[in-house]
Motif scaffolding. Sequence first.
Motif, mmCIF file in Angstrom:
data_model
loop_
_atom_site.group_PDB
_atom_site.id
_atom_site.type_symbol
_atom_site.label_atom_id
_atom_site.label_comp_id
_atom_site.label_asym_id
_atom_site.label_seq_id
_atom_site.Cartn_x
_atom_site.Cartn_y
_atom_site.Cartn_z
ATOM 1 N N VAL A 296 0.832 -1.209 0.000
ATOM 2 C CA VAL A 296 0.000 0.000 0.000
ATOM 3 C C VAL A 296 0.866 1.259 0.000
ATOM 4 C CG1 VAL A 296 -1.701 1.320 1.310
ATOM 5 C CG2 VAL A 296 -1.950 -1.162 1.088
ATOM 6 N N VAL A 297 1.881 1.277 0.875
ATOM 7 C CA VAL A 297 2.758 2.449 0.949
ATOM 8 C C VAL A 297 3.490 2.660 -0.373
ATOM 9 C CG1 VAL A 297 4.798 3.410 2.080
ATOM 10 C CG2 VAL A 297 3.021 2.306 3.439
ATOM 11 N N GLY A 298 3.979 1.581 -0.962
ATOM 12 C CA GLY A 298 4.707 1.692 -2.225
ATOM 13 C C GLY A 298 3.828 2.183 -3.359
ATOM 14 N N VAL A 299 2.610 1.669 -3.450
ATOM 15 C CA VAL A 299 1.701 2.092 -4.526
ATOM 16 C C VAL A 299 1.325 3.563 -4.355
ATOM 17 C CG1 VAL A 299 -0.623 1.786 -5.455
ATOM 18 C CG2 VAL A 299 0.795 -0.210 -4.981
ATOM 19 N N ILE A 300 1.023 3.982 -3.126
ATOM 20 C CA ILE A 300 0.684 5.391 -2.890
ATOM 21 C C ILE A 300 1.861 6.297 -3.234
ATOM 22 C CG2 ILE A 300 0.116 7.073 -1.093
ATOM 23 C CD1 ILE A 300 -1.538 4.914 0.270
ATOM 24 N N TYR A 301 3.068 5.866 -2.860
ATOM 25 C CA TYR A 301 4.258 6.670 -3.170
ATOM 26 C C TYR A 301 4.456 6.815 -4.669
ATOM 27 C CZ TYR A 301 9.175 7.814 -3.793
ATOM 28 O OH TYR A 301 10.348 8.380 -4.207
ATOM 29 N N ARG A 302 4.308 5.717 -5.409
ATOM 30 C CA ARG A 302 4.515 5.784 -6.857
ATOM 31 C C ARG A 302 3.443 6.655 -7.517
ATOM 32 N NH1 ARG A 302 7.655 1.866 -9.301
ATOM 33 N NH2 ARG A 302 7.344 3.192 -11.146
ATOM 34 N N ILE A 303 2.196 6.527 -7.061
ATOM 35 C CA ILE A 303 1.123 7.337 -7.645
ATOM 36 C C ILE A 303 1.352 8.816 -7.346
ATOM 37 C CG2 ILE A 303 -1.344 7.849 -7.501
ATOM 38 C CD1 ILE A 303 -1.846 4.887 -7.119
ATOM 39 N N ALA A 304 1.734 9.124 -6.107
ATOM 40 C CA ALA A 304 2.006 10.521 -5.752
ATOM 41 C C ALA A 304 3.180 11.072 -6.553
ATOM 42 C CB ALA A 304 2.283 10.625 -4.255
ATOM 43 N N ASN A 305 4.189 10.249 -6.767
ATOM 44 C CA ASN A 305 5.343 10.686 -7.543
ATOM 45 C C ASN A 305 4.956 10.941 -8.995
ATOM 46 O OD1 ASN A 305 8.123 11.295 -7.748
ATOM 47 N ND2 ASN A 305 8.516 9.300 -8.659
ATOM 48 N N TRP A 306 4.137 10.075 -9.560
ATOM 49 C CA TRP A 306 3.654 10.294 -10.921
ATOM 50 C C TRP A 306 2.775 11.539 -10.994
ATOM 51 C CZ3 TRP A 306 2.200 4.474 -11.453
ATOM 52 C CH2 TRP A 306 3.319 3.763 -11.901
ATOM 53 N N GLY A 307 1.956 11.758 -9.954
ATOM 54 C CA GLY A 307 1.062 12.909 -9.970
ATOM 55 C C GLY A 307 1.789 14.236 -9.950
ATOM 56 N N LYS A 308 3.023 14.253 -9.455
ATOM 57 C CA LYS A 308 3.801 15.488 -9.411
ATOM 58 C C LYS A 308 4.547 15.761 -10.712
ATOM 59 C CE LYS A 308 6.116 14.334 -5.727
ATOM 60 N NZ LYS A 308 7.077 14.406 -4.593
ATOM 61 N N SER A 309 4.496 14.819 -11.643
ATOM 62 C CA SER A 309 5.230 14.988 -12.894
ATOM 63 C C SER A 309 4.461 15.928 -13.829
ATOM 64 C CB SER A 309 5.436 13.633 -13.592
ATOM 65 O OG SER A 309 6.148 12.756 -12.741
ATOM 66 N N PRO A 310 5.122 16.928 -14.381
ATOM 67 C CA PRO A 310 4.428 17.862 -15.273
ATOM 68 C C PRO A 310 4.083 17.217 -16.614
ATOM 69 C CG PRO A 310 6.759 18.363 -15.219
ATOM 70 C CD PRO A 310 6.538 17.290 -14.192
ATOM 71 N N VAL A 311 2.999 17.685 -17.198
ATOM 72 C CA VAL A 311 2.582 17.248 -18.531
ATOM 73 C C VAL A 311 2.497 18.492 -19.402
ATOM 74 C CG1 VAL A 311 0.865 15.980 -19.868
ATOM 75 C CG2 VAL A 311 1.260 15.389 -17.469
ATOM 76 N N PRO A 312 3.616 18.909 -19.991
ATOM 77 C CA PRO A 312 3.629 20.194 -20.697
ATOM 78 C C PRO A 312 2.859 20.194 -22.002
ATOM 79 C CG PRO A 312 5.724 19.074 -20.939
ATOM 80 C CD PRO A 312 4.929 18.266 -19.971
ATOM 81 N N PHE A 313 2.653 19.031 -22.613
ATOM 82 C CA PHE A 313 2.008 18.990 -23.913
ATOM 83 C C PHE A 313 0.901 17.948 -23.926
ATOM 84 C CE2 PHE A 313 6.558 19.913 -24.649
ATOM 85 C CZ PHE A 313 6.430 21.226 -25.092
ATOM 86 N N ASN A 314 0.009 18.072 -24.890
ATOM 87 C CA ASN A 314 -0.990 17.041 -25.143
ATOM 88 C C ASN A 314 -0.322 15.964 -25.994
ATOM 89 O OD1 ASN A 314 -3.121 15.460 -26.129
ATOM 90 N ND2 ASN A 314 -4.551 17.143 -25.971
ATOM 91 N N ILE A 315 0.049 14.867 -25.355
ATOM 92 C CA ILE A 315 0.846 13.841 -26.037
ATOM 93 C C ILE A 315 0.082 12.522 -26.085
ATOM 94 C CG2 ILE A 315 3.100 14.842 -25.549
ATOM 95 C CD1 ILE A 315 3.323 13.066 -23.114
#
Length: 354
Positions: A43-62
């Motif tokens: 649970v901790v690992g999945v939440i950490y990975r999701i939170a880390n992905w959520g902080k990644s910018p998406v500058p373009f519509n790709i």
Amino acid sequence: MGFITACVIVLVIALFAVVVGGLMGLTGLFTVVLPYLAFTLFVVGVIYRIANWGKSPVPFNIATTCGQAKSLDFIKWNPVECPRSRPALYFRMFLEVVFFRSLFRNSKAELEKDGNLTFQWEKWLWIFAILFHWGMFFTLIRHFRFFTAKVPALVTLLDKIDGVILIDLHHYYITGFMFLAGAGLLLLRRLLLPKVRYISLLNDYFPLLLLIAIALTGMAMRYLVPTRTDVTSVREVMVGLLTFQPVVPEPGTLSIFFLMHLTFVCTLLIYFPWGKLMHAVGVFMSPTRNQCTNSREVRHVNPWNPVVEFHSYMDYEDQFRDRMVKFGLPVEKTLEEAEAEKEAERKALEDSLA
């Protein structure tokens, strides 16, 4: 080398369960400590990975496209490959997650002797993936009967359909063999195809071998008569874990195959957030999949962009008008018009203060 290392690791895990759980009789370590530890780390690992992905910018519509986006009326639009709305996007995601549509469209390129490049449909990988994922999914659903005091009607129905094959008055589950066959074929693909073997690493072999070990120990518990496990004891252990009232069975009550099976499952839970298996969650957060292909209609604004004060052309001209006029460059307003505007603004400001 990666395959051999993965085999050694899986064998060490199995020996750990045999020696510590079977010979030493420390069943509490496998039925209480290890499951809770594995679930917590999962649970901790999945939440950490999701939170880390959520902080990644998406500058373009790709968004990934395999067809024509909505454009002019006389150009045929592919609504499945290029969805414009969220419901259409969810439909494409459903086809991707459930039926692996992009994998079904996979093709193989070969260079012929005459120098021509030919493309062929490659369906074997899609078939292996369907067998593995669908078999594992329905096997997990069937396992819910071990976690509830009363088996849900849906699980009972699925159990009857899945176990329709009856041999020697014993039900054989189709999805279990699908799961094992899919994982085994995916492993053989990595071992037998030179190009795939060349790019395969330890983190490719280890989860496949771990899943195969889970399937084999589970089938051994069910189909090998001398080692069949007491289902009542298993349900007591599982329900106790789920209700936070753990049960430690007496040594020898649970078969060694169950201890190995549970150890492999806990190892998989611990490994899951940090390996390639995390793609099961990551597919929903991939900007190539969760974005609409409407960049021609809606401007994509990156929310991580810093606030920028724009310098308009009129501001630029007000700043450099005298120099532009001096060098003969065209201006929107002459020096006289600009001075008259400034004077009018100054008078308006004085009137408002008065």
